[in-house]
Design a protein around this motif. Sequence first.
Motif, PDB file in Angstrom:
ATOM      1  N   ALA A   1       0.809  -1.055  -0.116  1.00 20.15           N
ATOM      2  CA  ALA A   1       0.065   0.234   0.099  1.00 20.15           C
ATOM      3  C   ALA A   1       0.912   1.234  -0.040  1.00 20.15           C
ATOM      4  CB  ALA A   1      -0.853   0.019   1.148  1.00 20.15           C
ATOM      5  N   GLY A   2       0.467   2.259  -0.686  1.00 22.12           N
ATOM      6  CA  GLY A   2       1.116   3.524  -0.953  1.00 22.12           C
ATOM      7  C   GLY A   2       0.797   4.617  -1.898  1.00 22.12           C
ATOM      8  N   PHE A   3       1.615   5.079  -2.658  1.00 20.11           N
ATOM      9  CA  PHE A   3       1.515   6.093  -3.448  1.00 20.11           C
ATOM     10  C   PHE A   3       2.241   5.851  -4.823  1.00 20.11           C
ATOM     11  CE2 PHE A   3       0.360   8.026   0.553  1.00 20.11           C
ATOM     12  CZ  PHE A   3      -1.076   8.797  -0.140  1.00 20.11           C
ATOM     13  N   PRO A   4       1.566   6.274  -6.012  1.00 15.72           N
ATOM     14  CA  PRO A   4       2.443   6.325  -7.317  1.00 15.72           C
ATOM     15  C   PRO A   4       3.383   7.579  -7.129  1.00 15.72           C
ATOM     16  CG  PRO A   4       0.198   6.929  -7.724  1.00 15.72           C
ATOM     17  CD  PRO A   4       0.195   6.563  -6.291  1.00 15.72           C
ATOM     18  N   VAL A   5       4.611   7.353  -7.761  1.00 12.88           N
ATOM     19  CA  VAL A   5       5.575   8.358  -7.720  1.00 12.88           C
ATOM     20  C   VAL A   5       6.007   8.509  -9.260  1.00 12.88           C
ATOM     21  CG1 VAL A   5       6.027   8.132  -5.214  1.00 12.88           C
ATOM     22  CG2 VAL A   5       7.193   6.409  -6.923  1.00 12.88           C
ATOM     23  N   ALA A   6       6.622   9.698  -9.564  1.00 12.49           N
ATOM     24  CA  ALA A   6       7.165   9.926 -10.831  1.00 12.49           C
ATOM     25  C   ALA A   6       8.398   9.151 -11.052  1.00 12.49           C
ATOM     26  CB  ALA A   6       7.480  11.504 -10.879  1.00 12.49           C
ATOM     27  N   ALA A   7       9.224   8.640 -10.068  1.00 12.77           N
ATOM     28  CA  ALA A   7      10.548   7.875 -10.331  1.00 12.77           C
ATOM     29  C   ALA A   7      10.647   6.967  -9.204  1.00 12.77           C
ATOM     30  CB  ALA A   7      11.582   8.921 -10.505  1.00 12.77           C
ATOM     31  N   PRO A   8      11.368   5.827  -9.286  1.00 14.25           N
ATOM     32  CA  PRO A   8      11.425   4.858  -8.393  1.00 14.25           C
ATOM     33  C   PRO A   8      12.154   5.489  -7.157  1.00 14.25           C
ATOM     34  CG  PRO A   8      12.300   4.193 -10.492  1.00 14.25           C
ATOM     35  CD  PRO A   8      11.694   5.389 -10.730  1.00 14.25           C
ATOM     36  N   ILE A   9      11.866   5.194  -6.157  1.00 13.23           N
ATOM     37  CA  ILE A   9      12.525   5.587  -4.860  1.00 13.23           C
ATOM     38  C   ILE A   9      13.609   4.580  -4.089  1.00 13.23           C
ATOM     39  CG2 ILE A   9      10.292   6.788  -4.308  1.00 13.23           C
ATOM     40  CD1 ILE A   9      10.101   4.517  -2.057  1.00 13.23           C
ATOM     41  N   ALA A  10      14.346   5.061  -3.412  1.00 13.39           N
ATOM     42  CA  ALA A  10      15.355   4.076  -2.729  1.00 13.39           C
ATOM     43  C   ALA A  10      14.772   3.511  -1.581  1.00 13.39           C
ATOM     44  CB  ALA A  10      16.469   4.737  -2.160  1.00 13.39           C
ATOM     45  N   ASP A  11      14.879   2.017  -1.475  1.00  9.24           N
ATOM     46  CA  ASP A  11      14.391   1.259  -0.448  1.00  9.24           C
ATOM     47  C   ASP A  11      15.267   1.439   0.998  1.00  9.24           C
ATOM     48  OD1 ASP A  11      13.604  -0.827   1.461  1.00  9.24           O
ATOM     49  OD2 ASP A  11      13.890  -2.356  -0.030  1.00  9.24           O
ATOM     50  N   ASN A  12      14.248   1.996   2.054  1.00 14.89           N
ATOM     51  CA  ASN A  12      14.785   2.392   3.330  1.00 14.89           C
ATOM     52  C   ASN A  12      14.470   1.493   4.467  1.00 14.89           C
ATOM     53  OD1 ASN A  12      12.227   3.230   3.977  1.00 14.89           O
ATOM     54  ND2 ASN A  12      12.730   5.049   4.872  1.00 14.89           N
ATOM     55  N   GLY A  13      13.885   0.337   4.016  1.00 15.02           N
ATOM     56  CA  GLY A  13      13.602  -0.730   4.984  1.00 15.02           C
ATOM     57  C   GLY A  13      12.141  -0.665   5.474  1.00 15.02           C
TER      58      GLY A  13
END
Length: 153
Positions: free
Chosen positions: A67-79
Amino acid sequence: MTPQVRFHYQQATAVRRTQVIPEQLPDWVPSACAVVAEHLRHHGIASAGYPFARCHPLPDGLVEVEAGFPVAAPIADNGLVEPSTLPAGPVLAVWHTDPDQKLAETYAIAEEWMETEGATPTGDSWEVYHDLPTCDRLGTRIEIVQPITFVNA
């Protein structure tokens, strides 16, 4: 509302992911979306759309949910918040807007439409929450999006 077929472009997303029993989804999804929204705000990342949840059934009665949100570019995984994607391809979109109707009834409308029109699912569906969820509810304007293919295509 009448089911609609449209093309969905692959979409990068920022999500929380866990395994739960289906009865835990109404509590877990809004809180997960709140955590992702705070993460995006903290990092100066704008969402590219409404919050969503996508469930992947597991053989033991659990579901893996993101669950979350669409974003314009991939994000980094922070755990805590992870990158994911929603797939590209044809989809069937069905709106759930009746607070007195059970969400399962809206899913049944999608299944009936696919059977009648000769379409089959090509992956797990997701729900888009057009009423922003709060920590205690999902809202009533929910769009169900089901990737499909046509049998005779």
